[in-house]
Design a protein around this motif. Structure first.
Motif, PDB file in Angstrom:
ATOM      1  N   LEU A   1       5.807   4.142  -7.228  1.00  0.00           N
ATOM      2  CA  LEU A   1       4.466   3.582  -7.409  1.00  0.00           C
ATOM      3  C   LEU A   1       3.592   4.560  -8.176  1.00  0.00           C
ATOM      4  CD1 LEU A   1       3.805   2.240  -3.788  1.00  0.00           C
ATOM      5  CD2 LEU A   1       4.684   0.955  -5.745  1.00  0.00           C
ATOM      6  N   SER A   2       2.712   4.042  -9.011  1.00  0.00           N
ATOM      7  CA  SER A   2       1.725   4.864  -9.726  1.00  0.00           C
ATOM      8  C   SER A   2       0.554   3.979 -10.111  1.00  0.00           C
ATOM      9  CB  SER A   2       2.345   5.520 -10.969  1.00  0.00           C
ATOM     10  OG  SER A   2       2.768   4.530 -11.893  1.00  0.00           O
ATOM     11  N   LEU A   3      -0.509   4.605 -10.578  1.00  0.00           N
ATOM     12  CA  LEU A   3      -1.710   3.869 -10.981  1.00  0.00           C
ATOM     13  C   LEU A   3      -1.940   4.022 -12.479  1.00  0.00           C
ATOM     14  CD1 LEU A   3      -4.102   4.986  -8.087  1.00  0.00           C
ATOM     15  CD2 LEU A   3      -3.008   2.748  -8.343  1.00  0.00           C
ATOM     16  N   THR A   4      -2.490   3.008 -13.086  1.00  0.00           N
ATOM     17  CA  THR A   4      -2.855   3.119 -14.496  1.00  0.00           C
ATOM     18  C   THR A   4      -4.073   4.029 -14.639  1.00  0.00           C
ATOM     19  OG1 THR A   4      -4.194   1.103 -14.328  1.00  0.00           O
ATOM     20  CG2 THR A   4      -1.906   0.850 -15.077  1.00  0.00           C
ATOM     21  N   ASP A   5      -4.219   4.584 -15.841  1.00  0.00           N
ATOM     22  CA  ASP A   5      -5.286   5.574 -16.060  1.00  0.00           C
ATOM     23  C   ASP A   5      -6.685   4.998 -15.918  1.00  0.00           C
ATOM     24  OD1 ASP A   5      -3.347   7.452 -16.483  1.00  0.00           O
ATOM     25  OD2 ASP A   5      -3.395   7.274 -18.679  1.00  0.00           O
TER      26      ASP A   5
ATOM     27  N   VAL B   1      -1.381  -1.281 -10.308  1.00  0.00           N
ATOM     28  CA  VAL B   1      -0.363  -0.471  -9.662  1.00  0.00           C
ATOM     29  C   VAL B   1       0.949  -0.720 -10.395  1.00  0.00           C
ATOM     30  CG1 VAL B   1       0.962  -0.042  -7.564  1.00  0.00           C
ATOM     31  CG2 VAL B   1      -1.471  -0.592  -7.414  1.00  0.00           C
ATOM     32  N   ASN B   2       1.555   0.342 -10.912  1.00  0.00           N
ATOM     33  CA  ASN B   2       2.879   0.240 -11.533  1.00  0.00           C
ATOM     34  C   ASN B   2       3.944   0.345 -10.446  1.00  0.00           C
ATOM     35  OD1 ASN B   2       1.785   0.243 -14.218  1.00  0.00           O
ATOM     36  ND2 ASN B   2       1.564   2.470 -14.067  1.00  0.00           N
ATOM     37  N   TYR B   3       4.991  -0.437 -10.526  1.00  0.00           N
ATOM     38  CA  TYR B   3       6.033  -0.393  -9.505  1.00  0.00           C
ATOM     39  C   TYR B   3       7.373  -0.790 -10.114  1.00  0.00           C
ATOM     40  CZ  TYR B   3       5.753  -5.495  -9.306  1.00  0.00           C
ATOM     41  OH  TYR B   3       5.780  -6.831  -9.624  1.00  0.00           O
ATOM     42  N   LEU B   4       8.439  -0.506  -9.388  1.00  0.00           N
ATOM     43  CA  LEU B   4       9.787  -0.858  -9.812  1.00  0.00           C
ATOM     44  C   LEU B   4      10.087  -2.277  -9.325  1.00  0.00           C
ATOM     45  CD1 LEU B   4      12.401   0.245 -11.132  1.00  0.00           C
ATOM     46  CD2 LEU B   4      13.137   0.915  -8.836  1.00  0.00           C
ATOM     47  N   SER B   5      10.413  -3.183 -10.291  1.00  0.00           N
ATOM     48  CA  SER B   5      10.606  -4.590  -9.927  1.00  0.00           C
ATOM     49  C   SER B   5      12.063  -4.885  -9.563  1.00  0.00           C
ATOM     50  CB  SER B   5      10.181  -5.488 -11.085  1.00  0.00           C
ATOM     51  OG  SER B   5      11.109  -5.362 -12.158  1.00  0.00           O
ATOM     52  N   ARG B   6      12.312  -6.130  -9.185  1.00  0.00           N
ATOM     53  CA  ARG B   6      13.636  -6.572  -8.788  1.00  0.00           C
ATOM     54  C   ARG B   6      14.640  -6.455  -9.926  1.00  0.00           C
ATOM     55  NH1 ARG B   6      13.974 -12.345  -5.931  1.00  0.00           N
ATOM     56  NH2 ARG B   6      12.803 -11.158  -4.385  1.00  0.00           N
ATOM     57  N   GLU B   7      14.165  -6.501 -11.153  1.00  0.00           N
ATOM     58  CA  GLU B   7      15.041  -6.408 -12.307  1.00  0.00           C
ATOM     59  C   GLU B   7      15.682  -5.024 -12.432  1.00  0.00           C
ATOM     60  OE1 GLU B   7      15.796  -8.901 -14.327  1.00  0.00           O
ATOM     61  OE2 GLU B   7      14.550 -10.276 -13.142  1.00  0.00           O
ATOM     62  N   GLY B   8      15.244  -4.081 -11.652  1.00  0.00           N
ATOM     63  CA  GLY B   8      15.818  -2.735 -11.673  1.00  0.00           C
ATOM     64  C   GLY B   8      14.949  -1.780 -12.451  1.00  0.00           C
ATOM     65  N   ALA B   9      15.233  -1.594 -13.715  1.00  0.00           N
ATOM     66  CA  ALA B   9      14.527  -0.598 -14.524  1.00  0.00           C
ATOM     67  C   ALA B   9      13.188  -1.119 -15.030  1.00  0.00           C
ATOM     68  CB  ALA B   9      15.391  -0.177 -15.704  1.00  0.00           C
ATOM     69  N   THR B  10      12.895  -2.374 -14.801  1.00  0.00           N
ATOM     70  CA  THR B  10      11.652  -2.940 -15.309  1.00  0.00           C
ATOM     71  C   THR B  10      10.464  -2.480 -14.460  1.00  0.00           C
ATOM     72  OG1 THR B  10      12.854  -4.898 -16.051  1.00  0.00           O
ATOM     73  CG2 THR B  10      10.455  -5.078 -15.899  1.00  0.00           C
TER      74      THR B  10
ATOM     75  N   LEU C   1      -5.279  -4.595  -9.203  1.00  0.00           N
ATOM     76  CA  LEU C   1      -6.068  -4.337  -8.008  1.00  0.00           C
ATOM     77  C   LEU C   1      -7.045  -5.482  -7.807  1.00  0.00           C
ATOM     78  CD1 LEU C   1      -6.828  -0.538  -8.487  1.00  0.00           C
ATOM     79  CD2 LEU C   1      -5.057  -1.571  -7.070  1.00  0.00           C
ATOM     80  N   SER C   2      -7.165  -5.910  -6.568  1.00  0.00           N
ATOM     81  CA  SER C   2      -8.026  -7.044  -6.269  1.00  0.00           C
ATOM     82  C   SER C   2      -9.492  -6.693  -6.461  1.00  0.00           C
ATOM     83  CB  SER C   2      -7.784  -7.505  -4.832  1.00  0.00           C
ATOM     84  OG  SER C   2      -8.706  -8.511  -4.479  1.00  0.00           O
ATOM     85  N   ASN C   3     -10.241  -7.628  -7.032  1.00  0.00           N
ATOM     86  CA  ASN C   3     -11.688  -7.421  -7.221  1.00  0.00           C
ATOM     87  C   ASN C   3     -12.479  -7.618  -5.937  1.00  0.00           C
ATOM     88  OD1 ASN C   3     -11.530  -6.820  -9.938  1.00  0.00           O
ATOM     89  ND2 ASN C   3     -11.666  -8.971 -10.577  1.00  0.00           N
ATOM     90  N   ASN C   4     -11.827  -8.226  -4.959  1.00  0.00           N
ATOM     91  CA  ASN C   4     -12.562  -8.500  -3.718  1.00  0.00           C
ATOM     92  C   ASN C   4     -12.092  -7.597  -2.579  1.00  0.00           C
ATOM     93  OD1 ASN C   4     -10.078  -9.575  -3.295  1.00  0.00           O
ATOM     94  ND2 ASN C   4     -10.761 -11.631  -2.681  1.00  0.00           N
ATOM     95  N   VAL C   5     -11.787  -6.353  -2.954  1.00  0.00           N
ATOM     96  CA  VAL C   5     -11.434  -5.389  -1.921  1.00  0.00           C
ATOM     97  C   VAL C   5     -12.636  -5.223  -0.996  1.00  0.00           C
ATOM     98  CG1 VAL C   5     -10.820  -2.995  -1.452  1.00  0.00           C
ATOM     99  CG2 VAL C   5      -9.815  -4.181  -3.405  1.00  0.00           C
ATOM    100  N   SER C   6     -12.397  -5.395   0.271  1.00  0.00           N
ATOM    101  CA  SER C   6     -13.494  -5.265   1.227  1.00  0.00           C
ATOM    102  C   SER C   6     -13.302  -3.986   2.031  1.00  0.00           C
ATOM    103  CB  SER C   6     -13.543  -6.477   2.157  1.00  0.00           C
ATOM    104  OG  SER C   6     -14.579  -6.326   3.097  1.00  0.00           O
ATOM    105  N   ASN C   7     -14.182  -3.088   1.829  1.00  0.00           N
ATOM    106  CA  ASN C   7     -14.096  -1.810   2.545  1.00  0.00           C
ATOM    107  C   ASN C   7     -15.518  -1.297   2.695  1.00  0.00           C
ATOM    108  OD1 ASN C   7     -13.604   0.874   3.416  1.00  0.00           O
ATOM    109  ND2 ASN C   7     -11.639   0.888   2.350  1.00  0.00           N
ATOM    110  N   THR C   8     -16.018  -1.298   3.906  1.00  0.00           N
ATOM    111  CA  THR C   8     -17.376  -0.815   4.157  1.00  0.00           C
ATOM    112  C   THR C   8     -17.316   0.499   4.920  1.00  0.00           C
ATOM    113  OG1 THR C   8     -17.533  -2.079   6.213  1.00  0.00           O
ATOM    114  CG2 THR C   8     -18.317  -3.165   4.202  1.00  0.00           C
TER     115      THR C   8
END
Length: 223
Positions: A42-46, A114-123, A129-136
């Motif tokens: 897992l990683s995040l875009t810049d 979020v970048n992640y490794l998919s079912r295709e293997g190397a893809t 990221l959700s715009n409606n993240v709720s965190n107070t």
């Protein structure tokens, strides 16, 4: 939630937020994560950022510099029998630093993927990221540390230095000039007695007799 702070408790004016979300991927889609996926996949875009809004004042702050929380307590994934993720038991948490004024806040926007490794293997695929993240959360005013009253430093009582008693300079004893002892003039009557305590007149008589006898003797020799 604020890292290191119990849920519902106010946090300090600077620290880290932990923002979690559930990735939504259609069942059976090739974009499903690989069943062998790990946190390191897992990683995040810049361009990842979060906007927090002070609900008391309406002021907004954009937070950047987010990273994936690698603690498996907060970032984890589970699959069903069809190798599809189970949304109710899958979570991706993100850590992001903040510095905020005291007040009540809410995460109101999120950008990035979020970048992640998919079912295709190397893809590699992305989950937005959700715009409606709720965190107070609440930021508390820092407690003022009372300034300790300075401890009065007792003024040292001066040590009385006794004045040395002056050593008396002895006055030179005057050299006594001896008074001349007067020489006594012997009195004629004070002569010591000689012989058988004869008186001086007796001595004179004897002497005169001796002289007369001597003269008589000399006269006889000339005849």
């Amino acid at each position: 939630m604020i890292v290191g702070v119990e849920p519902g408790q106010p946090g300090p004016t600077s620290g880290q937020l932990r923002i979690g979300f559930t990735p939504l991927v259609s069942k059976g889609a090739s974009t499903q994560p690989s069943r062998n996926i790990t946190i390191n996949d897992l990683s995040l875009t810049d361009d990842t950022s979060f906007t927090v809004t002070n609900t008391d004042t309406g002021d907004t702050t954009v937070l950047t510099g987010a990273v994936i929380d690698t603690d498996p307590t907060f970032t984890y994934v589970n699959f069903d029998e069809n190798d599809d993720i189970l949304p109710d038991s899958t979570r991706v948490s993100i850590l992001i630093s903040y510095t905020l004024e005291p007040g009540n806040y809410e995460v109101t926007d999120a950008t990035g993927y979020v970048n992640y490794l998919s079912r295709e293997g190397a893809t590699r695929d992305k989950i937005r990221l959700s715009n409606n993240v709720s965190n107070t959360f609440t930021i508390a005013a820092p407690e003022l540390t009372p300034t300790p009253e300075p401890t009065a430093t007792p003024t040292a009582e001066p040590t009385a230095t006794p004045t040395a008693e002056p050593t008396a300079t002895p006055t030179a004893a005057p050299t006594a000039v001896p008074t001349a002892v007067p020489t006594a003039t012997p009195s004629p009557t004070n002569h010591p007695k000689t012989g058988d305590d004869f008186a001086p007149a007796l001595w004179l008589t004897l002497c005169a007799g001796s002289l007369a006898a001597l003269a008589l003797l000399l006269k006889k020799r000339h005849i």
